[in-house]
Structures are given as C-alpha cells and as structure tokens.
Design a protein around this motif. Structure first.
Motif, PDB file in Angstrom:
ATOM      1  N   PRO A  84      49.478  43.953  34.288  1.00 34.82           N
ATOM      2  CA  PRO A  84      48.683  44.519  35.079  1.00 34.82           C
ATOM      3  C   PRO A  84      47.457  43.603  35.520  1.00 34.82           C
ATOM      4  O   PRO A  84      47.218  43.751  36.798  1.00 34.82           O
ATOM      5  N   ALA A  85      47.193  42.350  34.984  1.00 32.41           N
ATOM      6  CA  ALA A  85      46.083  41.582  35.554  1.00 32.41           C
ATOM      7  C   ALA A  85      46.812  40.745  36.698  1.00 32.41           C
ATOM      8  O   ALA A  85      46.003  40.338  37.660  1.00 32.41           O
ATOM      9  N   GLU A 183      46.627  51.819  37.310  1.00 35.14           N
ATOM     10  CA  GLU A 183      47.704  51.000  38.303  1.00 35.14           C
ATOM     11  C   GLU A 183      47.429  51.880  39.743  1.00 35.14           C
ATOM     12  O   GLU A 183      47.596  51.395  40.720  1.00 35.14           O
ATOM     13  N   ARG A 184      47.404  53.441  39.621  1.00 41.04           N
ATOM     14  CA  ARG A 184      47.494  53.927  40.783  1.00 41.04           C
ATOM     15  C   ARG A 184      46.101  53.783  41.578  1.00 41.04           C
ATOM     16  O   ARG A 184      46.213  53.733  42.849  1.00 41.04           O
ATOM     17  N   ILE A 185      44.978  53.697  40.933  1.00 41.64           N
ATOM     18  CA  ILE A 185      43.750  53.481  41.470  1.00 41.64           C
ATOM     19  C   ILE A 185      43.847  51.985  42.051  1.00 41.64           C
ATOM     20  O   ILE A 185      43.488  52.121  43.098  1.00 41.64           O
ATOM     21  N   LYS A 186      44.329  51.006  41.305  1.00 44.05           N
ATOM     22  CA  LYS A 186      44.545  49.700  41.972  1.00 44.05           C
ATOM     23  C   LYS A 186      45.435  49.721  43.249  1.00 44.05           C
ATOM     24  O   LYS A 186      44.963  49.094  44.215  1.00 44.05           O
ATOM     25  N   ASP A 187      46.357  50.557  43.301  1.00 43.44           N
ATOM     26  CA  ASP A 187      47.162  51.035  44.472  1.00 43.44           C
ATOM     27  C   ASP A 187      46.357  51.337  45.658  1.00 43.44           C
ATOM     28  O   ASP A 187      46.505  50.649  46.806  1.00 43.44           O
ATOM     29  N   LEU A 200      32.453  49.003  48.304  1.00 42.71           N
ATOM     30  CA  LEU A 200      32.829  49.680  47.160  1.00 42.71           C
ATOM     31  C   LEU A 200      32.299  48.905  46.020  1.00 42.71           C
ATOM     32  O   LEU A 200      31.902  49.425  45.042  1.00 42.71           O
ATOM     33  N   THR A 201      32.086  47.483  46.145  1.00 47.08           N
ATOM     34  CA  THR A 201      31.688  46.670  45.163  1.00 47.08           C
ATOM     35  C   THR A 201      30.083  46.792  44.917  1.00 47.08           C
ATOM     36  O   THR A 201      29.514  46.976  43.876  1.00 47.08           O
ATOM     37  N   ALA A 202      29.422  47.048  46.201  1.00 48.10           N
ATOM     38  CA  ALA A 202      27.934  47.233  46.184  1.00 48.10           C
ATOM     39  C   ALA A 202      27.670  48.681  45.544  1.00 48.10           C
ATOM     40  O   ALA A 202      26.802  48.818  44.412  1.00 48.10           O
ATOM     41  N   GLY A 203      28.508  49.781  45.583  1.00 48.28           N
ATOM     42  CA  GLY A 203      28.289  50.839  45.183  1.00 48.28           C
ATOM     43  C   GLY A 203      28.641  50.957  43.622  1.00 48.28           C
ATOM     44  O   GLY A 203      27.981  51.339  42.954  1.00 48.28           O
ATOM     45  N   LEU A 204      29.426  49.951  43.175  1.00 45.86           N
ATOM     46  CA  LEU A 204      29.760  49.903  41.673  1.00 45.86           C
ATOM     47  C   LEU A 204      28.517  49.252  41.063  1.00 45.86           C
ATOM     48  O   LEU A 204      28.104  49.522  39.953  1.00 45.86           O
ATOM     49  N   LEU A 205      28.171  48.312  41.809  1.00 48.90           N
ATOM     50  CA  LEU A 205      26.915  47.510  41.078  1.00 48.90           C
ATOM     51  C   LEU A 205      25.755  48.359  40.940  1.00 48.90           C
ATOM     52  O   LEU A 205      25.168  48.496  39.799  1.00 48.90           O
ATOM     53  N   ALA A 300      38.954  48.096  38.727  1.00 48.93           N
ATOM     54  CA  ALA A 300      39.666  49.526  38.572  1.00 48.93           C
ATOM     55  C   ALA A 300      38.867  49.935  37.227  1.00 48.93           C
ATOM     56  O   ALA A 300      38.473  51.214  37.458  1.00 48.93           O
ATOM     57  N   ARG A 301      38.828  49.378  36.118  1.00 56.33           N
ATOM     58  CA  ARG A 301      38.475  49.997  34.984  1.00 56.33           C
ATOM     59  C   ARG A 301      36.955  49.878  35.020  1.00 56.33           C
ATOM     60  O   ARG A 301      36.421  51.198  34.419  1.00 56.33           O
ATOM     61  N   LEU A 302      36.377  49.054  35.456  1.00 58.74           N
ATOM     62  CA  LEU A 302      34.701  49.346  35.664  1.00 58.74           C
ATOM     63  C   LEU A 302      34.574  50.364  36.538  1.00 58.74           C
ATOM     64  O   LEU A 302      33.424  51.249  36.056  1.00 58.74           O
ATOM     65  N   TYR A 303      35.407  50.599  37.668  1.00 56.36           N
ATOM     66  CA  TYR A 303      35.003  51.637  38.515  1.00 56.36           C
ATOM     67  C   TYR A 303      35.173  53.210  37.853  1.00 56.36           C
ATOM     68  O   TYR A 303      34.359  54.049  37.835  1.00 56.36           O
ATOM     69  N   THR A 304      36.202  53.272  36.965  1.00 58.62           N
ATOM     70  CA  THR A 304      36.528  54.529  36.558  1.00 58.62           C
ATOM     71  C   THR A 304      35.421  54.793  35.439  1.00 58.62           C
ATOM     72  O   THR A 304      34.812  55.846  35.077  1.00 58.62           O
ATOM     73  N   GLU A 305      34.792  53.737  34.652  1.00 56.19           N
ATOM     74  CA  GLU A 305      33.822  53.825  33.412  1.00 56.19           C
ATOM     75  C   GLU A 305      32.669  54.309  34.288  1.00 56.19           C
ATOM     76  O   GLU A 305      31.798  55.016  33.631  1.00 56.19           O
TER      77      GLU A 305
END
Length: 329
Positions: A84-85, A183-187, A200-205, A300-305
């Motif tokens: 996955p990486a 994986e589907r989120i990454k897609d 999206l990155t700014a929103g995650l932060l 993707a994992r940070l986003y879901t958390e």
C-alpha cells in the motif's frame, strides 16, 4: 495453476520487507510443527490449543487460510502481494515449501518467492481493484484480474463496483475491510486536482488542531501551505508544507531543496501522493530541521482518523461514509 493473493500483515506493513527478502508468510502459530503433513482436524486441534479463547469462526478461518498456504499453494503457483505504501501489486512465483521460522515478527511460516514483475494500482480497472479487495488474508485471484496484473499496458477503468464474494469467515475481516476502504479512499484522492489536494491538506491540518492556509499561487518556494498553533502565525512552531500531487515519487534532490528553504524554528511537512524514494527519506532523516514525509497511504489514514473533526468544505472535497461493524461479545 491457481494464482493466489496474500496480505502482508494488517495494512500491508510487511510488504516491502517480504519483497526484499523474497518470501511470503502467515502468522498463525502451530507450535512450529510441519503443517504440510497435518490434516485439517489436526490443524484445528493445534490452533485451539494455542488459542483457547478463539471462537469456532476464528478457528475455522485460521485453519482455512493456513491450509491454503501450506497445502493448496504449490511450487510454481503465482503469488500477488500488495504494497500500500507504493501502491503496487507485486507478482511472483512460489519457489519453496512451507517451513516454520523462529524470531521473525512478520510470520510463523514462510515460503520463498521469486518476484518477477509489479503493477501500479492506478493502471487497473475498477472491477479488478474491487476484486483484489477481498476481506480474506489469502484468496484466489480471478483469471481476468491476473491478466490485467500481468499486462504491460494500463487497463481502461470500469464502472463496476462488484466486490469479490467469499464465504469464508475471516478472523481479520474487519481489518482487511478497513485496509480495502483505505485503498478506495486513496483512489479517490488520486482523482483530485492539484489545487483541491492543497485544500484537502490544509483542511486536514485544521482538523488536527492547526491554523492552516494555502499560500497564493506563484513562486512560493516550496511553501504551498503555512500552518501554526495560532491564527496570527505569531507562535512557534511554524509548519511549512509542500504538496506534490503526482504519479512519480519524490527523490533526494526535491527533498533537499525543500529542506534548504526552511528557516530556524520551522517544521517541514512534505506531502507526496507519489511517495518518496529511499534516498529522499534519508535526506529528511539527516536534516537539521525536523521534516515529516507523508505519502498517500499516510495521508489517507490521517484523513480517516480526523474526518469527524473536518470542516464541511473539506468533507465536500472527499466525503466518506462510516461503516459500522458488530463488536465481539
């Protein structure tokens, strides 16, 4: 001969190591016995002895998967392993018997494999991606999917979202389902434009507790986003963020240039959906200023958390649906 896909631990954590070492493995413990000579009943009895609290479904799942690994796989069988990486499916051929190992955190039993090729997940059709998202640890790969994996050309995407149906109850089903969801989120992230990726990155932060804003376009000098603990940007640390939304990985030169633009007291965050080379990671590790590299899987994992804390505008860029799973009684 049947082709098999095997998962390299939860979240594929052992994938790169197994590819480097030329092997695959399973983690179920049978006291180091030769499971290639055991019957299913003997496997069940031994597994129950090692895991007395396991339910009947858990025992059946472990034994079924172990049987695939020890008995159904043969020398010459085709193996598919997903990293996955790197977002790559590695294809190889079994070259050795199932043998027990000691002092190996990744497996209790291993088989040697000669890796022959790989396939980027982005080059597969939607139906193939879904088929390879089975909840099982070891499962048969459909002939048409194997043809896509072995093809040197990308395959046109498909609208089909039918998954692979498996009637085996899996001990790790919830974790495998989570990994497939990642994986589907990454897609979906890969389908975003570069500007939306920065947003999206700014929103995650911001969801992680920082005040973050995208810098105006132009010669930003590797400063796509600037974040910090206060809205005025007066309190340290100041986080400088570079976002690269590309297919290919970032190398040492790109990371070195990013680090060179940081000042004393800064913290560097480099997001690359194409990943990073080993040399790039070395450059980040040796930097005098703290630098964190985030690849697509990390993101993707940070986003879901952090999704529950996302602003509505950020969620609109990449909406998710929560799937509830029954807890063990």
């Amino acid at each position: 001969m049947t082709a098999w896909m095997i998962r390299a631990g939860r979240g594929g954590v052992y994938a790169a190591d197994w590819v480097d070492r030329g092997l695959i493995g399973i983690g179920w413990d049978y006291k180091g016995q030769d499971i290639t000579r055991m019957t299913r009943d003997e496997l069940k009895d031994t597994y129950r002895e090692m895991q007395p609290s396991a339910s009947s479904n858990q025992v059946g799942a472990a034994v079924g998967q172990s049987w695939h690994f020890a008995q159904d796989m043969k020398e010459g069988s085709t193996i598919v392993l997903y990293d996955p990486a790197e977002r790559k499916y590695h294809i190889g051929e079994v070259t050795g018997d199932c043998v027990p190992v000691e002092d190996d955190d990744s497996a209790s039993y291993v088989r040697t494999v000669k890796w022959t090729s790989d396939k980027n997940r982005d080059d597969l059709s939607g139906s193939a991606k879904n088929s390879l998202g089975s909840i099982t640890t070891i499962f048969k790969v459909k002939d048409e999917v194997l043809k896509e994996l072995e093809s040197e050309q990308p395959v046109a995407d498909s609208e089909s979202r039918d998954g692979d149906d498996s009637d085996e109850a899996m001990t790790d089903a919830i974790f495998a389902s989570y990994d497939d969801g990642i994986e589907r989120i990454k897609d979906r992230i890969r389908e975003l434009g570069w500007a939306d990726m920065e947003l999206l990155t700014a929103g995650l932060l911001r969801a992680l507790g920082y005040h973050a804003s995208v810098t105006p376009k132009g010669a930003d000098g590797g400063r796509d986003i600037i974040a910090g603990p206060d809205p005025l940007g007066m309190e340290p640390p100041r986080i400088i963020v570079e976002v690269k939304h590309r297919q290919h990985s970032m190398g040492a030169q790109e990371v070195r240039a990013f680090v060179a633009g940081l000042r004393d007291g800064d913290r560097g965050l480099y997001v690359s959906t194409g990943g990073f080379s080993r040399e790039a990671r070395y450059e980040a590790d040796r930097a005098n200023i703290p630098v964190r590299l985030v690849n697509l899987d990390d993101f993707a994992r940070l986003y879901t958390e952090a999704y529950d804390r996302m602003e509505p505008g950020t969620r609109a860029l990449l909406p998710l649906t929560r799937i509830w799973w029954p807890a063990d009684e």
